[in-house]
Write an enzyme that holds these catalytic residues in place. Structure first.
Site, PDB file in Angstrom:
ATOM      1  N   PRO A 597       6.741   7.988   8.353  1.00 11.87           N
ATOM      2  CA  PRO A 597       6.707   8.516   6.579  1.00 11.87           C
ATOM      3  C   PRO A 597       7.194   6.996   6.223  1.00 11.87           C
ATOM      4  O   PRO A 597       8.453   6.129   6.112  1.00 11.87           O
ATOM      5  CB  PRO A 597       7.252   9.746   6.355  1.00 11.87           C
ATOM      6  CG  PRO A 597       8.682   9.742   7.701  1.00 11.87           C
ATOM      7  CD  PRO A 597       7.779   8.783   8.070  1.00 11.87           C
ATOM      8  N   HIS A 598       6.493   6.761   4.397  1.00 12.45           N
ATOM      9  CA  HIS A 598       6.536   5.835   3.643  1.00 12.45           C
ATOM     10  C   HIS A 598       5.656   6.285   2.178  1.00 12.45           C
ATOM     11  O   HIS A 598       4.870   6.994   2.733  1.00 12.45           O
ATOM     12  CB  HIS A 598       6.391   4.661   4.931  1.00 12.45           C
ATOM     13  CG  HIS A 598       4.949   3.828   5.031  1.00 12.45           C
ATOM     14  ND1 HIS A 598       3.162   4.511   4.628  1.00 12.45           N
ATOM     15  CD2 HIS A 598       4.596   4.677   6.623  1.00 12.45           C
ATOM     16  CE1 HIS A 598       2.860   4.559   5.250  1.00 12.45           C
ATOM     17  NE2 HIS A 598       3.095   4.313   6.238  1.00 12.45           N
ATOM     18  N   ALA A 599       6.310   4.837   2.038  1.00 12.06           N
ATOM     19  CA  ALA A 599       5.343   5.082   0.414  1.00 12.06           C
ATOM     20  C   ALA A 599       5.324   3.649   0.340  1.00 12.06           C
ATOM     21  O   ALA A 599       5.666   2.872   0.628  1.00 12.06           O
ATOM     22  CB  ALA A 599       6.177   5.887  -0.552  1.00 12.06           C
TER      23      ALA A 599
END
Length: 685
Positions: A597-599
């Site tokens: 996960p990342h943004a």
């Protein structure tokens, strides 16, 4: 008469100015004794006296100026005469072109004439070619009525011919086998076909340049007899847009040369589409290309943490790549990337990320994509991610001549600009006609008439060896642009004084040092900052073991919590991580049991870092193929490229069973970080 290997070595020494003995020995798989013998053969063939002979001194080949000038004329003369140096491989390719033209009768005399050889040599080369082709289920037959002819799967035969054409188009060995073939024998006037195709391209406003244009004109000329006779295969016509400029171009080209069979027209259409591209996203084919690109970019973001917006220049660059690549891959047209080996060796991190991204993408296209295509895709991303910094004080201007394609040309420009900060490198299309006269020298990947028309000093280089042979390039380019004066000091006067007090090798070293100092500023002489390794991003305080998570949201939050605690990201960044999965789906599950996960950086990334979470019990993210997830890696990235080296390491680690075993069995976070450091040491070795 010199053999094939000796000719190639001589070409490297004279034209490419490769004088390092260890490099040549490795390139041509020779022992030192064998290499010394080849130098003796060259001297026996060309040197009139001792002063003109090649000599080996301290693992460097000493090349007298008179010898170099004479041999350059020797190679360049083959650009303008009817005969040429024909190697064994060239003879077999000439025979292949002859047989693949599909003529009604091919006697042995024609084969002897095309390769300028005796009966016994011609029969020997035919037998070698026969064995090579049989491995691809293509067979050479003979009977009295037809002479020699070729049989097999028609698409495979055409693929092989185009593949060989590409090999010679990309080759810079000083011999133009293609021009030689057309001078010897051709069904139609190749020059007329070439001119007609260029006229049609202008008429329908299609862009096909350099090697791709040559592939089309040469391939169409050689394959024309087959396009008129053979049609024993079917092609899917669902993506054909008959209203497009490409289709109108194809219809006029085919009808002008008597090609009316439906499948052959479609074949030429797909060939043209694989060589050209348009900027129109609203046409029929965009319904196929856009989903492919979307699938790849989603996978690429999942693996790399880099998001490419649809309004960015990179998106259009990638669209153009996928647009032509789709037709090459799906309709079986070959592609040759001369930079493949270099990309795999020197940019293996990004290459591995691209490869994994294509594996994760959906569609038949991605299952059939070749390594050459992957390398071209890597080049486009690499050029886009790299900011080309130029010194405000440019001492020299260089023109790059590279017909291998837009992506390859841009990549070479980037590499040379990185190596020589005081030189401004241009591609032909980046300069106005008047500015071309201001060019100081030329770097070319081929030796042809194009170089001669500029009347400038030049060097010929292997595009895939630019980085590895940077010291040789510095020397060769330095000799081309040696300054007359510098800050009021006459360099020639200094060098003339120095010459009388040092040996020749010392003098050359001093000369090169002065030149290098003159063309590079102090600021640009600093070594490029290395990208951080994985062990620098994953620290023990960012590793959490035995996480008890009730669902995927809890797993992501608990894994990313240390990023908040230790000031790597804001809490809003972690919330954005979770929201992104909700909005776009479980694409962050990049392989079996692993989520990344990342943004977006602007959501709250403060420092470059990666957190690690090992779940006590796996949870489902909603990814049918790779659920349930037990290992979560939370990425905080600040830009589009700084973290890519670390991510490439992680991609490699995720292919090791030992790494998963360690994650499961580790009692402390330090064990995981220590393993990563040990892996990095092994990776270097």
């Amino acid at each position: 008469m010199l053999d094939d290997k000796t000719i190639k070595i001589l070409y490297d020494i004279v034209i490419k100015e490769i004088h390092q003995v260890p490099y040549l020995i490795e390139k041509f798989s020779l022992s030192r004794r064998q290499f010394a013998y080849i130098i003796e053969k060259i001297n026996a063939e060309f040197a009139n006296d001792d002063e003109e002979k090649l000599k080996i001194e301290n693992d460097v080949i000493s090349t007298p100026l008179g010898f170099l000038d004479a041999r350059r004329k020797y190679f360049k003369s083959y650009l303008h005469q009817d005969s040429m140096i024909i190697t064994g491989q060239n003879r077999q390719d000439l025979l292949l072109f002859l047989l693949c033209q599909g003529k009604d009768y091919n006697p042995l005399d024609d084969a002897m004439e095309i390769i300028e050889s005796s009966r016994s040599t011609t029969l020997s080369e035919l037998n070698i070619l026969k064995d090579r082709l049989s491995r691809r289920s293509i067979f050479i037959r003979y009977n009295r009525d037809r002479g020699y002819y070729i049989v097999g799967d028609e698409q495979e035969i055409r693929y092989l011919v185009i593949e060989k054409i590409l090999h010679h188009v990309h080759s810079a060995n000083g011999v133009d086998i293609i021009s030689f073939f057309f001078k010897k024998r051709s069904t139609e006037d190749h020059g007329e076909i070439e001119r007609f195709i260029q006229q049609l391209l202008e008429k329908y406003d299609l862009q096909i340049f350099g090697d791709r244009l040559r592939e089309l004109t040469v391939g169409f000329s050689i394959l024309l007899p087959r396009l008129l006779k053979f049609e024993n295969f079917l092609l899917d016509d669902r993506v054909i847009d008959q209203s497009s400029s490409s289709y109108k171009f194809t219809r006029e080209l085919c009808s002008s040369y008597g090609i009316y069979q439906y499948n052959n027209i479609n074949y030429v259409y797909y060939w043209v589409k694989g060589l050209s591209s348009t900027s129109d996203l609203s046409n029929k084919e965009s319904k196929v290309i856009v989903p492919l690109l979307t699938s790849f970019l989603r996978s690429f973001e999942a693996v790399s943490g880099v998001r490419v917006s649809t309004d960015s220049p990179l998106y259009m660059t990638l669209y153009h790549h996928f647009q032509s690549s789709y037709y090459r891959v799906m309709f079986k047209f070959p592609i040759v990337n001369p930079l493949l080996e270099m990309i795999q060796d020197d940019y293996f991190g990004l290459y591995n990320i691209v490869a994994l991204s294509t594996n994760l993408s959906s569609g038949t296209y991605f299952k059939q994509i070749s390594k050459d295509e992957l390398a071209f895709l890597t080049i486009h991303l690499l050029v886009s991610f790299t900011e080309l910094q130029k010194n405000s004080s440019v001492y020299r201007r260089c023109l790059i001549i590279c017909p291998h394609g837009v992506g390859t040309s841009a990549f070479i420009q980037k590499e040379l600009s990185k190596l020589f900060k005081g030189i401004d490198f241009y591609l032909p299309g980046q300069l106005e006609e008047d500015d071309l006269s201001k060019i100081d020298f030329i770097v070319s990947t081929v030796l042809d008439e194009t170089i001669e028309k500029y009347d400038k000093p030049y060097i010929v280089v292997d595009p895939y060896m630019i980085y590895k042979r940077s010291k040789d390039l510095e020397k060769n380019i330095g000799q081309l642009i040696q300054p007359k004066s510098w800050d009021g000091i006459n360099i020639e006067d200094i060098l003339s004084i120095v010459r009388s007090h040092v040996s020749l090798n010392q003098f050359l070293d001093i000369q090169q040092s002065l030149i290098k100092y003159q063309i590079q500023s102090d600021e640009m002489n600093k070594e490029m900052e290395e990208l951080p390794l994985l062990s620098q991003l994953i620290t023990p305080n960012l590793v959490t073991l035995q996480i008890q998570a009730s669902d995927w949201e809890s797993a992501v939050y608990q894994t990313a919590l240390p990023l908040i605690t230790y000031g790597k990201v804001t809490e809003s960044y972690v919330n954005e991580m979770i929201q992104t999965v909700k909005d776009l789906g479980p694409y962050v599950v990049i392989t079996k049991s692993v989520a990344l996960p990342h943004a977006r950086p602007e959501a709250g990334a403060k420092e470059l870092a990666i957190s690690v979470g090992v779940l006590q019990s796996p949870v489902n993210f909603g990814n049918r193929e790779n659920d349930p997830v037990k290992y979560v890696f939370g990425l905080s990235a600040l830009d589009s490229h700084t973290h890519l080296e670390a991510m490439s390491e992680l991609v490699e680690l995720l292919e090791e069973d030992k790494f998963y075993h360690l994650l499961d069995s580790a009692g402390t976070a330090e064990e995981i970080v220590d393993y990563i450091k040990e892996y990095e040491q092994r990776r270097v070795l």
